[in-house]
Scaffold this motif. Sequence first.
Motif, PDB file in Angstrom:
ATOM      1  N   ASP A 143       0.846  -1.187   0.000  1.00  0.00           N
ATOM      2  CA  ASP A 143       0.000   0.000   0.000  1.00  0.00           C
ATOM      3  C   ASP A 143       0.888   1.246   0.000  1.00  0.00           C
ATOM      4  O   ASP A 143       1.488   1.585   1.021  1.00  0.00           O
ATOM      5  CB  ASP A 143      -0.906  -0.020   1.247  1.00  0.00           C
ATOM      6  N   PRO A 144       1.004   1.934  -1.145  1.00  0.00           N
ATOM      7  CA  PRO A 144       1.898   3.092  -1.232  1.00  0.00           C
ATOM      8  C   PRO A 144       1.466   4.224  -0.316  1.00  0.00           C
ATOM      9  O   PRO A 144       2.306   5.003   0.137  1.00  0.00           O
ATOM     10  CB  PRO A 144       1.792   3.531  -2.690  1.00  0.00           C
ATOM     11  N   ARG A 148       2.673   0.376   3.849  1.00  0.00           N
ATOM     12  CA  ARG A 148       2.574  -0.924   4.505  1.00  0.00           C
ATOM     13  C   ARG A 148       2.694  -2.049   3.501  1.00  0.00           C
ATOM     14  O   ARG A 148       2.160  -1.985   2.394  1.00  0.00           O
ATOM     15  CB  ARG A 148       1.223  -1.067   5.218  1.00  0.00           C
ATOM     16  N   VAL A 149       3.425  -3.089   3.919  1.00  0.00           N
ATOM     17  CA  VAL A 149       3.555  -4.285   3.092  1.00  0.00           C
ATOM     18  C   VAL A 149       3.120  -5.467   3.941  1.00  0.00           C
ATOM     19  O   VAL A 149       3.498  -5.581   5.103  1.00  0.00           O
ATOM     20  CB  VAL A 149       5.015  -4.485   2.614  1.00  0.00           C
ATOM     21  N   THR A 150       2.304  -6.337   3.346  1.00  0.00           N
ATOM     22  CA  THR A 150       1.921  -7.564   4.055  1.00  0.00           C
ATOM     23  C   THR A 150       2.171  -8.761   3.155  1.00  0.00           C
ATOM     24  O   THR A 150       2.160  -8.647   1.923  1.00  0.00           O
ATOM     25  CB  THR A 150       0.428  -7.563   4.462  1.00  0.00           C
ATOM     26  N   ARG A 151       2.434  -9.894   3.806  1.00  0.00           N
ATOM     27  CA  ARG A 151       2.490 -11.148   3.057  1.00  0.00           C
ATOM     28  C   ARG A 151       1.652 -12.155   3.828  1.00  0.00           C
ATOM     29  O   ARG A 151       1.882 -12.349   5.022  1.00  0.00           O
ATOM     30  CB  ARG A 151       3.924 -11.650   2.921  1.00  0.00           C
ATOM     31  N   GLN A 155       2.247  -8.466   8.646  1.00  0.00           N
ATOM     32  CA  GLN A 155       2.932  -7.238   8.278  1.00  0.00           C
ATOM     33  C   GLN A 155       4.440  -7.458   8.133  1.00  0.00           C
ATOM     34  O   GLN A 155       5.067  -8.096   8.977  1.00  0.00           O
ATOM     35  CB  GLN A 155       2.659  -6.149   9.304  1.00  0.00           C
ATOM     36  N   ILE A 156       4.996  -6.915   7.035  1.00  0.00           N
ATOM     37  CA  ILE A 156       6.429  -7.042   6.753  1.00  0.00           C
ATOM     38  C   ILE A 156       7.058  -5.663   6.911  1.00  0.00           C
ATOM     39  O   ILE A 156       6.628  -4.707   6.254  1.00  0.00           O
ATOM     40  CB  ILE A 156       6.650  -7.519   5.288  1.00  0.00           C
ATOM     41  N   LEU A 209      10.766 -10.617   2.958  1.00  0.00           N
ATOM     42  CA  LEU A 209       9.536 -11.216   2.414  1.00  0.00           C
ATOM     43  C   LEU A 209       9.365 -12.668   2.860  1.00  0.00           C
ATOM     44  O   LEU A 209       8.252 -13.186   2.887  1.00  0.00           O
ATOM     45  CB  LEU A 209       9.529 -11.134   0.878  1.00  0.00           C
ATOM     46  N   CYS A 210      10.484 -13.335   3.169  1.00  0.00           N
ATOM     47  CA  CYS A 210      10.405 -14.748   3.551  1.00  0.00           C
ATOM     48  C   CYS A 210      10.449 -14.936   5.071  1.00  0.00           C
ATOM     49  O   CYS A 210      10.518 -16.061   5.557  1.00  0.00           O
ATOM     50  CB  CYS A 210      11.535 -15.542   2.895  1.00  0.00           C
ATOM     51  N   ARG A 211      10.386 -13.826   5.817  1.00  0.00           N
ATOM     52  CA  ARG A 211      10.533 -13.884   7.269  1.00  0.00           C
ATOM     53  C   ARG A 211       9.533 -14.838   7.920  1.00  0.00           C
ATOM     54  O   ARG A 211       9.849 -15.552   8.847  1.00  0.00           O
ATOM     55  CB  ARG A 211      10.381 -12.474   7.859  1.00  0.00           C
ATOM     56  N   PHE A 212       8.300 -14.848   7.410  1.00  0.00           N
ATOM     57  CA  PHE A 212       7.281 -15.713   8.017  1.00  0.00           C
ATOM     58  C   PHE A 212       7.006 -16.945   7.157  1.00  0.00           C
ATOM     59  O   PHE A 212       5.920 -17.499   7.184  1.00  0.00           O
ATOM     60  CB  PHE A 212       5.985 -14.920   8.237  1.00  0.00           C
TER      61      PHE A 212
END
Length: 229
Positions: A143-144, A148-151, A155-156, A209-212
């Motif tokens: 979301d610019p 916020r970035v989610t995967r 939340q990332i 991006l791969c944290r979770f």
Amino acid sequence: MCPANSTILIVEDEPSQREVLAYNLAAEGFSLSEAETGDDALILIDEVMPDVIILDWMLPGVSGIEICRRIKTNPATRDIPVIMLTARSEETDRVRGLETGADDYVLKPYSVKELIARVRTQLRRVRPASVGQLLEFEDIALDPESHRVTRADQQIALGPTEFRLLATFIEKPGRVWSRDQLLDRVWGREVYVDTRTVDVHVGRLRKALCRFGGSDPIRTVRGAGYALG
Ligand code: CA
């Protein structure tokens, strides 16, 4: 303001008109390229790959119409939106302008505010993140507006550079970006950064991006660069 720089090319032979436009577009946060003639414009388009081209109809040498035709018949440039400027008001000219493939058409004298609104309309189509549109790729959302970035709804946390990198990738999934193109897009052309810096930040983005869990969505294309998906 813009998560990734949008570059606008202004092709206009009258210095005062070019300056007013450049000043106002820069104030809105756009990166700019300027050309005085059609020949200069063709060279710059190749070099810079602008996101939107504002093209004056009446130019010395190669005319605006001819430039537009060349942009729209070249597969490498045909998707770049072209906004034609002209002092002519005849309906036949208007039709001719659109037949050359121009994406929009603005009559002189124009309001700078209105022209900038038209630029944004074109950007919404080709650079949606740059105008604040929510973007998704598989289970990743960016979301610019809120940064916020989610995967998979988790939340990332991303640094500003990784955020702009992801914004660039997610606007055009599958597109292969060279390191130089990413440098121009994410860091800006005026900044000197080593291409290896790109690798470092792509590495950080992947890790975040791969944290979770989930697979690595970024593809390394040997000898070419990186792509999302
Ligand atoms: Ca002119």
